[in-house]
Write a protein that holds these residues in place. Structure first.
Motif, mmCIF file in Angstrom:
data_model
loop_
_atom_site.group_PDB
_atom_site.id
_atom_site.type_symbol
_atom_site.label_atom_id
_atom_site.label_comp_id
_atom_site.label_asym_id
_atom_site.label_seq_id
_atom_site.Cartn_x
_atom_site.Cartn_y
_atom_site.Cartn_z
ATOM 1 N N VAL A 119 -71.383 29.942 -10.370
ATOM 2 C CA VAL A 119 -70.184 30.051 -11.203
ATOM 3 C C VAL A 119 -69.420 31.337 -10.904
ATOM 4 N N PHE A 120 -70.148 32.457 -10.837
ATOM 5 C CA PHE A 120 -69.501 33.738 -10.574
ATOM 6 C C PHE A 120 -68.807 33.726 -9.215
ATOM 7 N N THR A 121 -69.512 33.257 -8.202
ATOM 8 C CA THR A 121 -68.975 33.265 -6.843
ATOM 9 C C THR A 121 -67.766 32.357 -6.705
ATOM 10 N N ALA A 122 -67.812 31.204 -7.339
ATOM 11 C CA ALA A 122 -66.769 30.197 -7.134
ATOM 12 C C ALA A 122 -65.518 30.422 -7.979
ATOM 13 N N PHE A 123 -65.652 31.035 -9.152
ATOM 14 C CA PHE A 123 -64.535 30.992 -10.097
ATOM 15 C C PHE A 123 -63.991 32.339 -10.570
ATOM 16 N N THR A 124 -64.724 33.440 -10.410
ATOM 17 C CA THR A 124 -64.253 34.686 -11.016
ATOM 18 C C THR A 124 -63.048 35.288 -10.302
ATOM 19 N N LEU A 125 -62.829 34.949 -9.042
ATOM 20 C CA LEU A 125 -61.612 35.427 -8.387
ATOM 21 C C LEU A 125 -60.373 34.748 -8.976
ATOM 22 N N LYS A 126 -60.501 33.471 -9.305
ATOM 23 C CA LYS A 126 -59.384 32.745 -9.900
ATOM 24 C C LYS A 126 -59.205 33.090 -11.372
#
Length: 386
Positions: free
Chosen positions: A193-200
């Motif tokens: 979750v952190f890797t996939a979504f925190t940039l967005k």
């Protein structure tokens, strides 16, 4: 299901984690590059590095511990009874905090931005200005409590089932994670979750729009609940503590080698938001955070499982302390940053004076009285003398 006795080492870790929050927030006026409510003219790279490290795992650790707390509160309670208890212990302090504890923080910040009115004038207009940061109504550091309320409401039916007789088979199945190093698999959902979504969806702590981090924090609370539901998982974390510490230490070094040499993906890659190396670096960061959380749990279980006459007192104090501490820090910092002393002296002063003020307020004005105990989420069925 027979109630499981609460374990002393978890209380000690909770106490130390809240002390870590004090250390972290006291450094925020002085840490280089970090924005905060009150800022000192001179800043410190050392305090920045300390806070960058603490930020990786201080809140994840608190959410993990909160999962274990939810397990103990769920003993012999229905989902509805659990929600009712959590509303008393969480929502009441949240509302009280937003109305009484947090507004001085916003007021002090507005003074640094040119506001000239009194606190009474500020408070009278607070509700018409809208939510912070454009307006003055905020929960600030109490976002943690808000999120716990939401998580406990969402998870209550599943938690009630897990601790019930119907969930006995599931609790036994959890033993599979206690073999070898399989317990590390519990970190995978959070890492993904952190890797996939925190940039967005970057961290905001504002609830609305904070979608990635709302899922991320929850994926610490749930493993905390599961690890205490079957003792073999906590035993595994204790047994694997050295391996976990090695992962935590080496990943921290790797992250800082990248940072200190200005090699972060957003510094060197032209299309960094689409580059797989960005996501590899993000995964390394969350792996590091998880490793420090599990290191604290493993070594805490090994070395802190002991009673002490002060434990019950400190365990009662930590929640009111958390609610109070940032307001005290911000008020102190407003005046301290105007002094000519060094950053180090100012930082130590804020840490020690905040600790003293919060403990005195707890001991004299919160602990002895039923109303204040209720407002700060404490048990009310005890009598104390100040």
């Amino acid at each position: 299901m027979q109630a499981t006795p609460r374990q002393a080492w978890l209380d000690w870790i909770r106490i130390l984690a809240i002390f870590g929050v004090l250390i972290f927030h006291s450094a925020m006026p002085f840490a280089t590059e970090l924005g905060w409510h009150i800022r000192n003219k001179e800043t410190s790279n050392i305090l920045l590095e300390m806070n960058m490290w603490l930020h990786m795992f201080r809140m994840p650790l608190l959410f993990f511990i909160s999962g274990t707390v939810s397990y103990y509160m769920m003993q012999r309670r229905s989902a509805g009874g659990f929600i009712k208890l959590r509303m008393t212990k969480l929502f009441v302090p949240l509302l009280f905090g937003m109305l009484i504890i947090v507004p001085p923080q916003v007021y002090m910040e507005r003074l640094t931005q040119g506001f000239k009115g009194s606190y009474l004038h500020f408070y009278a207009t607070m509700f018409s200005t809208g939510p912070y940061p454009k307006g003055n109504l905020s929960w600030h550091h109490l976002w943690f409590i808000l999120y716990l309320v939401l998580y406990d409401i969402i998870c209550a039916p599943a938690f009630a089932w897990i601790v019930s007789a119907k969930g006995a088979g599931f609790r036994e199945w959890l033993a599979w994670f206690g073999k070898g190093q399989r317990v590390y698999l519990l970190t995978l959902p959070g890492i993904i979750v952190f890797t996939a979504f925190t940039l967005k969806y970057p961290e905001t702590n504002t609830f609305w729009g904070d979608w990635a981090y709302m899922a991320y924090w929850l994926l610490f609370l749930i493993p905390g609940f599961l690890c205490i539901a079957n003792p073999l998982l906590m035993d595994s974390l204790e047994r694997n503590r050295k391996s976990t510490f090695i992962i935590a230490f080496l990943s921290l070094i790797a992250i800082n080698v990248v940072r200190w040499n200005d090699l972060s993906p957003w510094d060197v890659l032209p299309d960094w938001q689409q580059d797989y190396r960005t996501y590899a670096f993000m995964a390394l960061k969350v792996l590091c955070g998880w490793a420090w959380v599990l290191t604290c749990i493993g070594y805490g279980k090994k070395n802190l499982d002991r009673q002490h006459p002060s434990l019950n007192y400190l365990n009662e104090a930590v929640y009111p302390f958390y609610i109070l501490h940032q307001t005290v820090i911000v008020i102190l910092a407003y005046y301290v940053v105007q002094a000519p002393d060094s950053v180090g002296i100012k930082y130590i002063f804020i840490v020690l004076v905040t600790l003293a003020i919060c403990m005195v307020v707890f001991h004299l004005f919160i602990r002895p009285y039923r109303v204040t105990r209720w407002l700060f989420g404490m048990k009310k069925n005890r009598k104390f003398s100040a």
